[in-house]
Design a protein around this motif. Structure first.
Motif, PDB file in Angstrom:
ATOM      1  N   LEU A   1      34.271  28.991  26.353  1.00  0.00           N
ATOM      2  CA  LEU A   1      32.811  28.945  27.174  1.00  0.00           C
ATOM      3  C   LEU A   1      32.985  29.761  28.557  1.00  0.00           C
ATOM      4  CD1 LEU A   1      30.735  25.825  27.900  1.00  0.00           C
ATOM      5  CD2 LEU A   1      31.301  27.176  29.629  1.00  0.00           C
ATOM      6  N   VAL A   2      33.831  29.512  29.173  1.00  0.00           N
ATOM      7  CA  VAL A   2      33.974  30.493  30.498  1.00  0.00           C
ATOM      8  C   VAL A   2      34.335  31.840  30.124  1.00  0.00           C
ATOM      9  CG1 VAL A   2      35.189  30.769  32.603  1.00  0.00           C
ATOM     10  CG2 VAL A   2      34.668  28.518  31.854  1.00  0.00           C
ATOM     11  N   GLU A   3      35.043  32.197  29.125  1.00  0.00           N
ATOM     12  CA  GLU A   3      35.556  33.504  28.840  1.00  0.00           C
ATOM     13  C   GLU A   3      34.100  34.312  28.208  1.00  0.00           C
ATOM     14  OE1 GLU A   3      38.460  33.158  25.577  1.00  0.00           O
ATOM     15  OE2 GLU A   3      40.424  33.536  27.383  1.00  0.00           O
ATOM     16  N   GLU A   4      33.301  33.554  27.705  1.00  0.00           N
ATOM     17  CA  GLU A   4      32.023  34.233  27.044  1.00  0.00           C
ATOM     18  C   GLU A   4      31.281  34.683  28.267  1.00  0.00           C
ATOM     19  OE1 GLU A   4      30.211  31.205  24.415  1.00  0.00           O
ATOM     20  OE2 GLU A   4      31.854  31.444  23.053  1.00  0.00           O
ATOM     21  N   ALA A   5      31.197  33.667  29.365  1.00  0.00           N
ATOM     22  CA  ALA A   5      30.214  34.017  30.517  1.00  0.00           C
ATOM     23  C   ALA A   5      30.967  35.210  31.140  1.00  0.00           C
ATOM     24  CB  ALA A   5      30.189  32.727  31.307  1.00  0.00           C
ATOM     25  N   TRP A   6      32.242  35.083  31.325  1.00  0.00           N
ATOM     26  CA  TRP A   6      32.948  36.125  32.136  1.00  0.00           C
ATOM     27  C   TRP A   6      32.741  37.559  31.544  1.00  0.00           C
ATOM     28  CZ3 TRP A   6      37.884  35.462  35.810  1.00  0.00           C
ATOM     29  CH2 TRP A   6      37.554  34.497  36.556  1.00  0.00           C
ATOM     30  N   THR A   7      32.828  37.678  30.332  1.00  0.00           N
ATOM     31  CA  THR A   7      32.610  38.967  29.308  1.00  0.00           C
ATOM     32  C   THR A   7      31.335  39.380  29.616  1.00  0.00           C
ATOM     33  OG1 THR A   7      34.501  38.224  27.899  1.00  0.00           O
ATOM     34  CG2 THR A   7      32.968  39.837  27.246  1.00  0.00           C
ATOM     35  N   HIS A   8      30.376  38.394  29.463  1.00  0.00           N
ATOM     36  CA  HIS A   8      28.946  38.803  29.784  1.00  0.00           C
ATOM     37  C   HIS A   8      28.654  39.338  31.053  1.00  0.00           C
ATOM     38  CE1 HIS A   8      24.624  38.647  29.555  1.00  0.00           C
ATOM     39  NE2 HIS A   8      24.586  37.938  30.926  1.00  0.00           N
ATOM     40  N   TRP A   9      29.215  38.828  32.217  1.00  0.00           N
ATOM     41  CA  TRP A   9      29.249  39.250  33.355  1.00  0.00           C
ATOM     42  C   TRP A   9      29.766  40.365  34.082  1.00  0.00           C
ATOM     43  CZ3 TRP A   9      24.466  38.452  35.112  1.00  0.00           C
ATOM     44  CH2 TRP A   9      23.829  37.198  34.793  1.00  0.00           C
ATOM     45  N   GLY A  10      30.974  40.836  33.030  1.00  0.00           N
ATOM     46  CA  GLY A  10      31.866  41.706  33.459  1.00  0.00           C
ATOM     47  C   GLY A  10      32.926  41.340  34.491  1.00  0.00           C
ATOM     48  N   LEU A  11      33.469  40.326  34.487  1.00  0.00           N
ATOM     49  CA  LEU A  11      34.253  39.959  35.338  1.00  0.00           C
ATOM     50  C   LEU A  11      35.865  40.174  34.677  1.00  0.00           C
ATOM     51  CD1 LEU A  11      32.962  36.415  36.814  1.00  0.00           C
ATOM     52  CD2 LEU A  11      32.507  38.519  37.616  1.00  0.00           C
ATOM     53  N   PRO A  12      36.774  40.240  35.582  1.00  0.00           N
ATOM     54  CA  PRO A  12      38.056  40.425  34.969  1.00  0.00           C
ATOM     55  C   PRO A  12      38.729  39.262  34.288  1.00  0.00           C
ATOM     56  CG  PRO A  12      38.293  40.189  37.450  1.00  0.00           C
ATOM     57  CD  PRO A  12      36.629  40.357  37.172  1.00  0.00           C
ATOM     58  N   LEU A  13      38.778  39.424  33.052  1.00  0.00           N
ATOM     59  CA  LEU A  13      39.671  38.457  32.213  1.00  0.00           C
ATOM     60  C   LEU A  13      40.707  37.984  32.705  1.00  0.00           C
ATOM     61  CD1 LEU A  13      37.719  38.833  28.616  1.00  0.00           C
ATOM     62  CD2 LEU A  13      37.288  37.016  30.222  1.00  0.00           C
ATOM     63  N   HIS A  14      41.349  38.856  33.033  1.00  0.00           N
ATOM     64  CA  HIS A  14      42.859  38.747  33.271  1.00  0.00           C
ATOM     65  C   HIS A  14      43.142  37.470  34.393  1.00  0.00           C
ATOM     66  CE1 HIS A  14      42.307  41.669  36.382  1.00  0.00           C
ATOM     67  NE2 HIS A  14      43.115  41.004  37.176  1.00  0.00           N
TER      68      HIS A  14
ATOM     69  N   GLN B   1      42.702  34.261  32.753  1.00  0.00           N
ATOM     70  CA  GLN B   1      43.850  34.048  32.012  1.00  0.00           C
ATOM     71  C   GLN B   1      45.047  33.463  32.795  1.00  0.00           C
ATOM     72  OE1 GLN B   1      43.971  37.535  30.024  1.00  0.00           O
ATOM     73  NE2 GLN B   1      42.552  37.186  28.666  1.00  0.00           N
ATOM     74  N   GLN B   2      45.093  34.111  34.122  1.00  0.00           N
ATOM     75  CA  GLN B   2      46.327  33.714  34.946  1.00  0.00           C
ATOM     76  C   GLN B   2      45.998  32.549  35.567  1.00  0.00           C
ATOM     77  OE1 GLN B   2      45.560  36.763  37.905  1.00  0.00           O
ATOM     78  NE2 GLN B   2      47.149  38.146  37.007  1.00  0.00           N
ATOM     79  N   ALA B   3      44.765  31.924  35.841  1.00  0.00           N
ATOM     80  CA  ALA B   3      44.518  30.422  36.164  1.00  0.00           C
ATOM     81  C   ALA B   3      44.931  29.682  35.239  1.00  0.00           C
ATOM     82  CB  ALA B   3      42.977  30.446  36.725  1.00  0.00           C
ATOM     83  N   VAL B   4      44.514  29.881  33.841  1.00  0.00           N
ATOM     84  CA  VAL B   4      44.821  29.073  32.754  1.00  0.00           C
ATOM     85  C   VAL B   4      46.354  28.804  32.524  1.00  0.00           C
ATOM     86  CG1 VAL B   4      44.749  28.946  30.249  1.00  0.00           C
ATOM     87  CG2 VAL B   4      42.819  29.811  31.321  1.00  0.00           C
ATOM     88  N   ALA B   5      47.067  29.947  32.763  1.00  0.00           N
ATOM     89  CA  ALA B   5      48.690  29.670  32.683  1.00  0.00           C
ATOM     90  C   ALA B   5      49.227  29.245  34.097  1.00  0.00           C
ATOM     91  CB  ALA B   5      49.135  31.176  32.448  1.00  0.00           C
ATOM     92  N   ASP B   6      48.249  28.774  35.166  1.00  0.00           N
ATOM     93  CA  ASP B   6      48.837  28.421  36.616  1.00  0.00           C
ATOM     94  C   ASP B   6      49.551  29.368  36.877  1.00  0.00           C
ATOM     95  OD1 ASP B   6      48.816  26.726  38.729  1.00  0.00           O
ATOM     96  OD2 ASP B   6      50.304  25.479  37.641  1.00  0.00           O
ATOM     97  N   ASP B   7      49.374  30.613  36.943  1.00  0.00           N
ATOM     98  CA  ASP B   7      50.303  31.687  37.478  1.00  0.00           C
ATOM     99  C   ASP B   7      49.453  32.721  38.150  1.00  0.00           C
ATOM    100  OD1 ASP B   7      52.450  33.146  38.198  1.00  0.00           O
ATOM    101  OD2 ASP B   7      52.571  34.075  35.989  1.00  0.00           O
ATOM    102  N   VAL B   8      48.644  32.318  39.208  1.00  0.00           N
ATOM    103  CA  VAL B   8      47.712  33.367  39.862  1.00  0.00           C
ATOM    104  C   VAL B   8      48.370  33.895  41.030  1.00  0.00           C
ATOM    105  CG1 VAL B   8      45.512  33.571  41.025  1.00  0.00           C
ATOM    106  CG2 VAL B   8      45.897  32.019  39.173  1.00  0.00           C
ATOM    107  N   PRO B   9      48.442  35.246  41.010  1.00  0.00           N
ATOM    108  CA  PRO B   9      49.096  35.959  42.119  1.00  0.00           C
ATOM    109  C   PRO B   9      48.240  36.271  43.344  1.00  0.00           C
ATOM    110  CG  PRO B   9      48.613  37.552  40.296  1.00  0.00           C
ATOM    111  CD  PRO B   9      48.190  35.992  39.938  1.00  0.00           C
ATOM    112  N   PRO B  10      48.788  36.322  44.349  1.00  0.00           N
ATOM    113  CA  PRO B  10      47.908  36.821  45.742  1.00  0.00           C
ATOM    114  C   PRO B  10      47.831  38.499  45.580  1.00  0.00           C
ATOM    115  CG  PRO B  10      50.207  36.693  46.370  1.00  0.00           C
ATOM    116  CD  PRO B  10      50.183  36.221  44.932  1.00  0.00           C
TER     117      PRO B  10
END
Length: 282
Positions: free
Chosen positions: A131-144, A147-156
């Motif tokens: 559901l969130v990926e669909e929205a991010w794709t629509h608005w042109g946000l960076p899906l990576h 995906q990093q948040a889903v994996a609990d591996d968000v870098p600074p």
């Protein structure tokens, strides 16, 4: 009323409209203003949502991290709808944040999890992520970033494009440790302000400086530099260097064209040239 920042399921208009219909509320009315960055915050799944059956998105303060989102103008009924959907103020709370767009800082409202309800990473359901990926794709946000948040591996963001007194051998260089290389950007203008330089983002122009990699201890280094650069009327923002994202300190100096320079102070020719991307295109 300030605009609102959406970063999760509220970006999915079908999901938001469905909530309104199920609860007998007026249809949401949102006018998109553009994509923005919420700086010094990290995207997180540190909340268990019973209605979603798993983790739901939140943003938590974290120096050196960034969250992409979309800014909207909304009317009062839509704001009330969003308050109800987010469970304000019991589950999520609405408050003001500062977002960045093309070097400008904009006050906005957003919803974050009430601190006492935050937990460690909660695995989201496949349906919620889709559901969130669909929205991010629509608005042109960076899906990576999602995906990093889903994996609990968000870098600074541990890089910075610097110029002026932050360049090697000058007054504030020692305040920013890390590996340096010559760099330049098109799509920005550098002004000689006497004791310092000021970079303004916008079409045209060329600025030479350095790219600093692998900045350590971001939670200490960045606030210290923010305070120092604020004395020059500059603030930290995120810039797109084409091959990477980096911090830089920018402003909107009141200066005439005769103060425009390629770089301040004089530097050797840069080894790399990048282009800023305008209108928040990433």
């Amino acid at each position: 009323m300030p605009p609102i920042l959406s970063y999760g399921s509220n970006l999915n208009r079908l999901d938001l409209r469905g909530f309104a219909e199920r609860n007998g509320l007026p249809a949401p009315r949102l006018h998109a203003l553009g994509r923005v960055w919420l700086t010094d915050h990290r995207l997180s799944f540190g909340y268990h949502s019973r209605s979603r059956g798993g983790g739901a998105l939140d943003v938590v303060p974290a120096t050196g991290f960034v969250v992409p989102g979309v800014l909207f103008d909304v009317d009062a009924p839509t704001l009330a709808l969003l308050d109800r959907k987010e469970g304000h103020p019991t589950y999520y709370q609405r408050h003001e944040v500062l977002v960045h767009r093309d070097g400008h800082v904009i006050p906005a409202l957003t919803w974050t999890v009430v601190p006492e309800r935050r937990v460690a990473h909660v695995e989201p359901t496949i349906r919620y992520v889709e559901l969130v990926e669909e929205a991010w794709t629509h608005w042109g946000l960076p899906l990576h970033a999602l995906q990093q948040a889903v994996a609990d591996d968000v870098p600074p963001v541990d890089k910075a494009f610097v110029y002026g007194t932050l360049c090697s051998g000058h007054e504030h260089a020692a305040c920013l440790p890390g590996h340096r290389e010559r760099w330049a950007v098109d799509g920005a203008t550098c002004f000689d302000m006497g004791r310092h330089a000021a970079m303004r983002l916008g079409p045209g122009g060329h600025v030479s400086g350095e790219l600093v990699h692998d900045i350590p201890e971001l939670d200490e280094v960045l606030p210290d530099l923010d305070a120092r650069m604020a004395e020059f009327g500059l603030h930290r923002t995120l810039v797109d260097l084409g091959v990477t994202w980096a911090w830089s300190w920018v402003g909107d100096p009141w200066a005439s064209d005769d103060r425009v320079v390629d770089c301040w102070p004089s530097l050797r020719p840069p080894s790399r040239v990048a282009h800023f991307h305008w209108r928040s295109e990433w």
